[in-house]
Design an enzyme around this catalytic site. Structure first.
Site, mmCIF file in Angstrom:
data_model
loop_
_atom_site.group_PDB
_atom_site.id
_atom_site.type_symbol
_atom_site.label_atom_id
_atom_site.label_comp_id
_atom_site.label_asym_id
_atom_site.label_seq_id
_atom_site.Cartn_x
_atom_site.Cartn_y
_atom_site.Cartn_z
ATOM 1 N N GLU A 45 0.815 -1.222 0.000
ATOM 2 C CA GLU A 45 0.000 0.000 0.000
ATOM 3 C C GLU A 45 0.846 1.269 0.000
ATOM 4 O O GLU A 45 0.524 2.231 -0.678
ATOM 5 C CB GLU A 45 -0.937 0.014 1.215
ATOM 6 C CG GLU A 45 -2.050 -1.011 1.107
ATOM 7 C CD GLU A 45 -3.020 -0.954 2.271
ATOM 8 O OE1 GLU A 45 -3.720 0.057 2.443
ATOM 9 O OE2 GLU A 45 -3.080 -1.933 3.038
ATOM 10 N N HIS A 55 8.531 -25.967 4.083
ATOM 11 C CA HIS A 55 7.889 -27.146 3.493
ATOM 12 C C HIS A 55 7.311 -26.861 2.112
ATOM 13 O O HIS A 55 6.638 -27.709 1.540
ATOM 14 C CB HIS A 55 6.790 -27.662 4.432
ATOM 15 C CG HIS A 55 7.333 -28.090 5.758
ATOM 16 N ND1 HIS A 55 7.777 -29.369 6.013
ATOM 17 C CD2 HIS A 55 7.564 -27.381 6.885
ATOM 18 C CE1 HIS A 55 8.230 -29.442 7.260
ATOM 19 N NE2 HIS A 55 8.116 -28.235 7.805
ATOM 20 N N LYS A 104 -13.219 0.356 -4.262
ATOM 21 C CA LYS A 104 -14.318 0.598 -3.315
ATOM 22 C C LYS A 104 -15.412 1.438 -3.983
ATOM 23 O O LYS A 104 -16.600 1.186 -3.816
ATOM 24 C CB LYS A 104 -13.804 1.333 -2.077
ATOM 25 C CG LYS A 104 -12.937 0.462 -1.158
ATOM 26 C CD LYS A 104 -12.486 1.218 0.085
ATOM 27 C CE LYS A 104 -11.617 0.341 0.969
ATOM 28 N NZ LYS A 104 -11.082 0.986 2.156
HETATM 29 O O1 PA5 Z 1 -4.921 0.946 5.240
HETATM 30 C C1 PA5 Z 1 -5.752 0.999 4.354
HETATM 31 O O2 PA5 Z 1 -6.012 2.046 3.760
HETATM 32 C C2 PA5 Z 1 -6.568 -0.232 3.994
HETATM 33 O O3 PA5 Z 1 -5.844 -1.405 4.221
HETATM 34 C C3 PA5 Z 1 -7.859 -0.234 4.813
HETATM 35 O O4 PA5 Z 1 -7.587 -0.519 6.149
HETATM 36 C C4 PA5 Z 1 -8.857 -1.234 4.241
HETATM 37 O O5 PA5 Z 1 -9.216 -0.889 2.925
HETATM 38 C C5 PA5 Z 1 -10.130 -1.308 5.082
HETATM 39 O O6 PA5 Z 1 -10.649 -0.037 5.332
HETATM 40 P P1 PA5 Z 1 -11.074 0.347 6.805
HETATM 41 O O7 PA5 Z 1 -9.869 0.102 7.666
HETATM 42 O O8 PA5 Z 1 -11.452 1.774 6.753
HETATM 43 O O9 PA5 Z 1 -12.211 -0.549 7.147
#
Ligand code: PA5
Length: 353
Positions: A239, A255, A347
């Site tokens: 990310e 393994h 999303k």
């Molecule tokens: O860190 C991020 O931006 C993502 O991994 C979010 O955590 C993920 O999309 C889920 O969203 P949220 O944490 O708002 O539920």
């Protein structure tokens, strides 16, 4: 020093590469944790000790559940299961507690888990910074912890973990003691100084790691306790630095995945080993043999270590190091560590139908 090293030590270049200030949010992580420890869950009435706790969350929010589950595994006989997906697993039935964690409060999967918990009439607690979940908690009088909004979910681990641990403590599930929290806070204080942008490459483990990985793909492996953190490193690299990452744990990877490490493909990977001073001798031996077997074929190898005594301190210290390394890697690769446009687009498309 390499050009990359110069960039990481140049405050102007860092500011240009990180326009939303991910580095400032990471630098403030100790303060975030301290504030999070005091966040109370509103309207939390006494309830029966659950048979199982199911934490429903995705991405950065689910990571808080992983950390609670790892702490719980050492301390309490009630299992804590992290559910990443729609609905709820069948174990979430009689005598189960569901904790829905979503920083934004809008993750479709978590909203669906909440709906299922309501249909099954299960006790429910919500941890969120707002969105649909906060609105629902208020309207349906569901106990909820409201955490400060405005940062990226994956950078809000303190805000999500500590209220969750506190909910469990209120149910007599003491997954982490006050003393352990103090130890962990002291360690993140020290790390905040050691890994800060102002600390030069020569003296900064996170910057050195990012430079060591360079253009390769990080492949992160932990042991039985640090395995969940390996997964967290992978997702932070994905990310923040927008790169593929691999993750796994010993002994399982011995393994299967180990076989691929002695092929020419391994040249493009940088092996990062998450070592724990408290790991069992047989796990230590496996790490040593692994390095022996694949060290020459891997593009590079780095080893990092947990700090502290408790599971919380050990896992939080390692997670924090990985967060910094991923932000520095983003800077080296010229990508903004804050934004996640493809994730947002996914999303948006689902939301718009
Ligand atoms: O860190 C991020 O931006 C993502 O991994 C979010 O955590 C993920 O999309 C889920 O969203 P949220 O944490 O708002 O539920």
């Amino acid at each position: 020093m390499s050009d990359g090293g110069r960039v990481l030590d140049d405050m102007g270049a860092l500011a240009a590469a990180d326009p939303h200030g991910a580095r400032d949010v990471l630098a403030a992580f100790p303060a975030q944790c301290r504030a999070a420890v005091t966040i109370e869950t509103r309207a939390l009435a006494p309830m029966k000790r659950p048979r199982v706790v199911v934490v429903a969350g995705m991405g950065g929010s689910a990571a808080a559940g992983d950390l609670v589950a790892a702490c719980a595994a050492e301390r309490v006989e009630v299992p804590v299961i992290v559910h990443r997906g729609y609905g709820l697993p069948s174990v979430a039935w009689d005598d189960a507690l569901v904790v829905a964690v979503s920083y934004s409060g809008n993750s479709a999967e978590v909203l669906s888990a909440v709906e299922t918990a309501r249909t099954r009439r299960l006790p429910l607690v919500i941890v969120t910074a707002g969105g649909a979940l906060a609105a629902f908690a208020k309207q349906a009088s569901v106990p909820y912890a409201l955490v400060p909004e405005g940062i990226m979910p994956r950078m809000a681990l303190g805000y999500l973990f500590f209220p969750l641990a506190r909910v469990l403590r209120a149910l007599d599930l003491d997954v982490v003691s006050g003393e352990e929290i103090e130890e962990a806070l002291g360690i993140v204080d020290a790390l905040a100084l050691e890994l800060a942008p102002e600390r030069p490459v020569a003296d900064n483990e996170a910057k050195r790691l990012a430079l060591a990985i360079g253009a390769r793909w990080p492949a992160v492996y932990g042991g039985p306790v640090t395995g969940p953190v390996a997964y967290r490193w992978k997702t932070d690299f994905e990310e923040n630095a927008k790169t593929f990452g691999l993750a796994g744990a010993l002994p399982e990877m011995n393994h299967n995945t180990i076989e691929a490490w002695r092929t020419t493909l391994a040249r493009d990977l940088h092996l990062v080993l998450l070592r724990d001073d408290r790991e069992e001798p047989e796990i230590g031996r496996r790490f040593a043999v692994l390095q022996d077997l694949v060290g020459a074929t891997a593009g590079g190898v780095s080893e990092v270590r947990t700090r502290g005594r408790s599971v919380l301190a050990r896992l939080l210290s390692l997670t924090y190091l990985g967060q910094w390394a991923s932000v520095y890697l983003a800077v080296l690769r010229g990508v903004d560590p804050w934004v996640v446009p493809t994730l947002d687009e996914m999303k948006r498309r689902l939301h718009d139908g």
